[in-house]
Write a protein that holds these residues in place. Structure first.
Motif, PDB file in Angstrom:
ATOM      1  N   GLU A  57       0.856  -1.183   0.000  1.00  0.00           N
ATOM      2  CA  GLU A  57       0.000   0.000   0.000  1.00  0.00           C
ATOM      3  C   GLU A  57       0.899   1.242   0.000  1.00  0.00           C
ATOM      4  OE1 GLU A  57      -3.926   1.610   2.349  1.00  0.00           O
ATOM      5  OE2 GLU A  57      -2.603   0.218   3.389  1.00  0.00           O
ATOM      6  N   LYS A  59       1.948   4.915   0.276  1.00  0.00           N
ATOM      7  CA  LYS A  59       1.402   6.097   0.951  1.00  0.00           C
ATOM      8  C   LYS A  59       2.388   7.251   0.876  1.00  0.00           C
ATOM      9  CE  LYS A  59      -1.343   3.626   4.370  1.00  0.00           C
ATOM     10  NZ  LYS A  59      -1.624   3.506   5.805  1.00  0.00           N
ATOM     11  N   ASN A  63       0.494  10.210   5.127  1.00  0.00           N
ATOM     12  CA  ASN A  63      -0.361   9.025   5.278  1.00  0.00           C
ATOM     13  C   ASN A  63      -1.513   8.947   4.273  1.00  0.00           C
ATOM     14  OD1 ASN A  63      -0.088   6.690   6.767  1.00  0.00           O
ATOM     15  ND2 ASN A  63      -1.760   7.196   8.145  1.00  0.00           N
ATOM     16  N   GLU A  69      -1.843   4.229  -6.140  1.00  0.00           N
ATOM     17  CA  GLU A  69      -2.968   3.509  -5.542  1.00  0.00           C
ATOM     18  C   GLU A  69      -4.123   3.378  -6.549  1.00  0.00           C
ATOM     19  OE1 GLU A  69      -5.020   1.434  -2.447  1.00  0.00           O
ATOM     20  OE2 GLU A  69      -2.926   1.881  -2.795  1.00  0.00           O
ATOM     21  N   ASP A  92       1.724  -1.261   4.437  1.00  0.00           N
ATOM     22  CA  ASP A  92       2.376   0.007   4.109  1.00  0.00           C
ATOM     23  C   ASP A  92       3.724  -0.285   3.466  1.00  0.00           C
ATOM     24  OD1 ASP A  92       3.588   2.517   4.049  1.00  0.00           O
ATOM     25  OD2 ASP A  92       3.011   3.027   6.097  1.00  0.00           O
ATOM     26  N   GLU A  93       3.945   0.251   2.283  1.00  0.00           N
ATOM     27  CA  GLU A  93       5.204  -0.031   1.578  1.00  0.00           C
ATOM     28  C   GLU A  93       6.106   1.192   1.465  1.00  0.00           C
ATOM     29  OE1 GLU A  93       4.517   0.531  -3.111  1.00  0.00           O
ATOM     30  OE2 GLU A  93       3.867  -1.392  -2.372  1.00  0.00           O
ATOM     31  N   ARG A  94       5.849   2.203   2.290  1.00  0.00           N
ATOM     32  CA  ARG A  94       6.728   3.378   2.257  1.00  0.00           C
ATOM     33  C   ARG A  94       8.171   2.965   2.522  1.00  0.00           C
ATOM     34  NH1 ARG A  94       3.370   7.461   5.977  1.00  0.00           N
ATOM     35  NH2 ARG A  94       2.790   5.440   6.822  1.00  0.00           N
TER      36      ARG A  94
END
Length: 136
Positions: A57, A59, A63, A69, A92-94
């Protein structure tokens, strides 16, 4: 138990990683052309027992969802309809791309080898999966 399969979805290429059946170790699986991804996953799940798909995901720092996306949501809909029996979770793939690039540097790969974007995508998927296992 069964495998968990992580997906680092991209417009052109998608990195994949899986766990062992005991869900202890995350390993890179492949990088697949995104247009061939669902067919690849169908073939893979016919041979292997996959109990969960993890989809990265992306972001922003505040956030909110990143621009990519918009590409991922239609893919997730297709994934759900193709594999209704396999649940999907988002992770979360930040910073995973930066972490993957640093991993390739730390592993001693030459610059030419580190420029292989397919390898970077696979390592990114592995990092996504490893972070999920760590926080599980």
């Amino acid at each position: 138990m069964a495998q968990i399969l992580a997906i680092d979805y991209g417009k052109v290429r998608t990195g994949l990683a899986v766990t062992d059946d005991m869900q202890i170790i995350a390993s890179g699986l492949a990088t697949v052309a995104t247009k061939e991804l669902l067919d690849y996953l169908k073939t893979y799940t016919e041979k292997e027992n996959v109990e969960l798909f993890l989809v990265g995901e992306p972001k922003q720092m505040d956030n909110t969802a990143s621009e990519s996306e918009a590409l991922i949501k239609p893919f997730i809909s297709k994934l759900r309809s193709t594999f209704p029996h396999i649940p999907i979770e988002r992770v979360d793939e930040r910073f995973t791309s930066k972490m993957a690039a640093q991993t390739l540097i730390d592993s001693g790969l030459k610059k030419k080898q580190r420029q292989n974007k397919a390898l970077l995508d696979e390592v990114s998927a592995t990092i996504i999966l490893q972070s999920y296992l760590y926080n599980k």
